[in-house]
Structure formats: structure tokens, C-alpha cells
Enzyme design. Sequence first.
Site, PDB file in Angstrom:
ATOM      1  N   LYS A  49       0.856  -1.176   0.000  1.00  0.00           N
ATOM      2  CA  LYS A  49       0.000   0.000   0.000  1.00  0.00           C
ATOM      3  C   LYS A  49       0.894   1.228   0.000  1.00  0.00           C
ATOM      4  O   LYS A  49       1.699   1.428   0.912  1.00  0.00           O
ATOM      5  CB  LYS A  49      -0.908  -0.009   1.229  1.00  0.00           C
ATOM      6  N   LYS A  89       1.282   9.877   5.689  1.00  0.00           N
ATOM      7  CA  LYS A  89       1.392   8.480   6.131  1.00  0.00           C
ATOM      8  C   LYS A  89       2.676   7.812   5.640  1.00  0.00           C
ATOM      9  O   LYS A  89       2.752   6.595   5.562  1.00  0.00           O
ATOM     10  CB  LYS A  89       0.150   7.712   5.656  1.00  0.00           C
ATOM     11  N   LYS A 110      -2.154  -1.510  -3.840  1.00  0.00           N
ATOM     12  CA  LYS A 110      -3.020  -0.336  -3.760  1.00  0.00           C
ATOM     13  C   LYS A 110      -2.179   0.928  -3.792  1.00  0.00           C
ATOM     14  O   LYS A 110      -1.183   0.996  -3.072  1.00  0.00           O
ATOM     15  CB  LYS A 110      -3.803  -0.410  -2.451  1.00  0.00           C
TER      16      LYS A 110
HETATM   17  N1  LIG Z   1      -6.563   2.761   6.134  1.00  0.00           N
HETATM   18  C1  LIG Z   1      -7.491   3.527   5.497  1.00  0.00           C
HETATM   19  C2  LIG Z   1      -7.790   3.297   4.078  1.00  0.00           C
HETATM   20  N2  LIG Z   1      -8.391   2.174   3.602  1.00  0.00           N
HETATM   21  C3  LIG Z   1      -8.635   2.388   2.240  1.00  0.00           C
HETATM   22  C4  LIG Z   1      -8.143   3.649   1.887  1.00  0.00           C
HETATM   23  C5  LIG Z   1      -8.207   4.314   0.542  1.00  0.00           C
HETATM   24  C6  LIG Z   1      -9.237   3.824  -0.418  1.00  0.00           C
HETATM   25  C7  LIG Z   1      -9.530   4.723  -1.549  1.00  0.00           C
HETATM   26  O1  LIG Z   1      -8.888   5.776  -1.761  1.00  0.00           O
HETATM   27  O2  LIG Z   1     -10.456   4.394  -2.307  1.00  0.00           O
HETATM   28  C8  LIG Z   1      -7.594   4.214   3.030  1.00  0.00           C
HETATM   29  C9  LIG Z   1      -7.048   5.585   3.035  1.00  0.00           C
HETATM   30  C10 LIG Z   1      -5.740   5.858   3.615  1.00  0.00           C
HETATM   31  O3  LIG Z   1      -4.881   4.995   3.790  1.00  0.00           O
HETATM   32  O4  LIG Z   1      -5.549   7.039   3.934  1.00  0.00           O
END
Ligand SMILES: NCc1[nH]cc(CCC(=O)O)c1CC(=O)O
Length: 331
Positions: free
Chosen positions: A202, A225, A256
Site C-alpha cells: 500500500k 502516512k 493499492k
Molecule cells: N486505512 C485507510 C484506508 N483504507 C482504504 C483507503 C483508501 C481507499 C480509496 O482511496 O479508495 C484508506 C485511506 C488511507 O490509507 O488514507
Amino acid sequence: MRPTQAPFPLTRLRRPRASAALRDLVQENTLTVGDLIWPIFLCDGEGVSDPVASMPGVNRLSIDRAVEAAREAADLGIPALCLFPYTSTANRTEDCAEAWNPENLSNRATRAIKSAVPEIAIMTDVALDPYSDTGHDGFVRDGRIVNDETVAALIRQALSQAEAGVDIIGPSDMMDGRIGAIRRALEEAGHQDTCLMSYSAKYASAFYGPFRDAVGAAGALKGDKRTYQMNPANSDEALRLIERDLSEGADMIMVKPGMPYLDICRRAKDAFGAPTFAYQVSGEYAMIMAAAQNGWIDGDRAMAESLMAFKRAGCDGILTYFAPRIARALG
Ligand SMILES: NCc1[nH]cc(CCC(=O)O)c1CC(=O)O
């Protein structure tokens, strides 16, 4: 693989492209409704369907409306929903206790959907950001995101989700060691059949913007983050994370965002052959929708092409806000 071919004109690669029938015959990849996971946003109340401004066509749904959406998804043949709660500021605290409240929005929605539409699989997110006053996925101590203390809280959150009947738990927090810790806790608590889909690779991405609006985290987040989500410049690191998560007991892995990271999907599938998923995130959805609304691209075709790209890159499935629309288009 090196395809063998005779020199031109013995080989004319246009030959099998000459008609729809021939193109169908030589098509290498297929997208089916069975490949889709539909992320939906939950909110409090009843009869609520509240549009998310930066995601045209996407609404925050109260539980009764989420149950209707689940019915619709199951009727379309979509195998799974992924739930994301919009949390009010009152439920965002330093200790994040709402995350493991058996009666929190996500757990209530899980039980309501499972009892009304038992055939659909429910996936949930494990991370503290919907419940923390900082908007971070972990606890913050002296300005740092602390790993091990966070993992202890993630275990509680995951157990409360498993207890509510979730089929697939998706840790999206990027802490180290959480897959193994959650897996052991699930086994000990008798939840040996609960799947873990790790958000293994991620990235710290600009494409999450509309999601943070949708769940009310945009205003809360202090800083960024980047000490836990990945540097977009890295690719070998993604493989190390995926290998680690598989060795800790992940059943499925995820990359992701999606479209900018198809190279990672391909490398992951080739290296491990594990069930591999990509998340076409909120910003990717927003880009396609915004361009289509301006008449700059054909939205239906861009949607279908973008989703086929994930199959070509080796993904077994895709989390996408387009799920009901592409399901209808696929017939
Ligand atoms: N842990 C939170 C999370 N779970 C899914 C997404 C993003 C999903 C999207 O943008 O469609 C996020 C956002 C982030 O990490 O700030």
C-alpha cells in the site's frame, strides 16, 4: 515466453484482428462479475443516501440502505462488499476504542447484511484511522506512529469484526507484524475460517483524497502516512512485504492504488502465484468520472478498459467503486 513467428508477410498480426469473431477467439483475458469487490461507505441514520461530492455516483449509506445495496450486488452476481464507516468526531478518540466496539457502525452493518443477504461475502478494513483523532492508521506517541502498541489494538479490532461475521478481514494499516499477530489471534478465538486479505503493498498515495472526504478523515489527518505506507518509487520492497505477509498467514494479497501500480501486480503474481488483488482507489474513480462528465473521455469504455488492465496484469480480482456499473455492463 518468446512467441515463434514467421517473417512478414507469412505472419500478419492484423489477420486475427479483422472481425469481432476472430478478436473474441484470440482474446487472452476476461473480466467477469466474479472478479469484483464493491467498496461502500456507511453512515449513521435511516434511509440515508448521502452523495460523496468528489466521487460522483457514490453515496454514504445508512445500514438499511447498505442492506439494499448488498441485495442489489448479490443479484448482479458481485461476490463481495467491502465496508468503510464514516465516523463522527465524537467517535474519534485518542484510544480509538470505537474500533473494537461490537456495536460500532461497521459491525452492525456486517450483521444486518449477513442476515439479510447471507450469500454475499463481507470484507472490512483493519486500521485505526476511522476512529483516531489524528486520522492516522496507528497510535501517535510524541509525533511518531508506534508499531507494536498499534498491532495490539488492531488485533482487538479484527476480532470484533470476525465476531460480527466478516468473511475477509483487510488490514490496511501497514504496521509490521500485524498479519501474523491477527492470524494467531483469530486461530485462538476459533475463527479459523476468517480470511485475511493483506493490503501488503500500500503506497503513500495522492489518489486516496476522495476516500478521506468520504469517511470524514480528510480534516482529521495531521501530516502524512509516509512512515508506514510505501514510497511510490519502490518495487522490490513491495515483493518483500508481500512475501512476509504470505509467510505470516495472509490468504490473499493486495496492491493499492491500482492503475499506477500494475507493474507491482504483475511482479507479485509472477513471484508468488497467490490470490492477488488490486484496489482501484477513490482518486482513480474520480479521475475517470470527472473526465467523462466533462465529455473528455467515454466513461463506460474507460471504466471497462481500466478494469481489464488489472486482469492483464495478473490480478484475480479488483476492489472498485465501479463494481455495480461494470457488473451491469457485463450483463
Ligand atoms: N486505512 C485507510 C484506508 N483504507 C482504504 C483507503 C483508501 C481507499 C480509496 O482511496 O479508495 C484508506 C485511506 C488511507 O490509507 O488514507
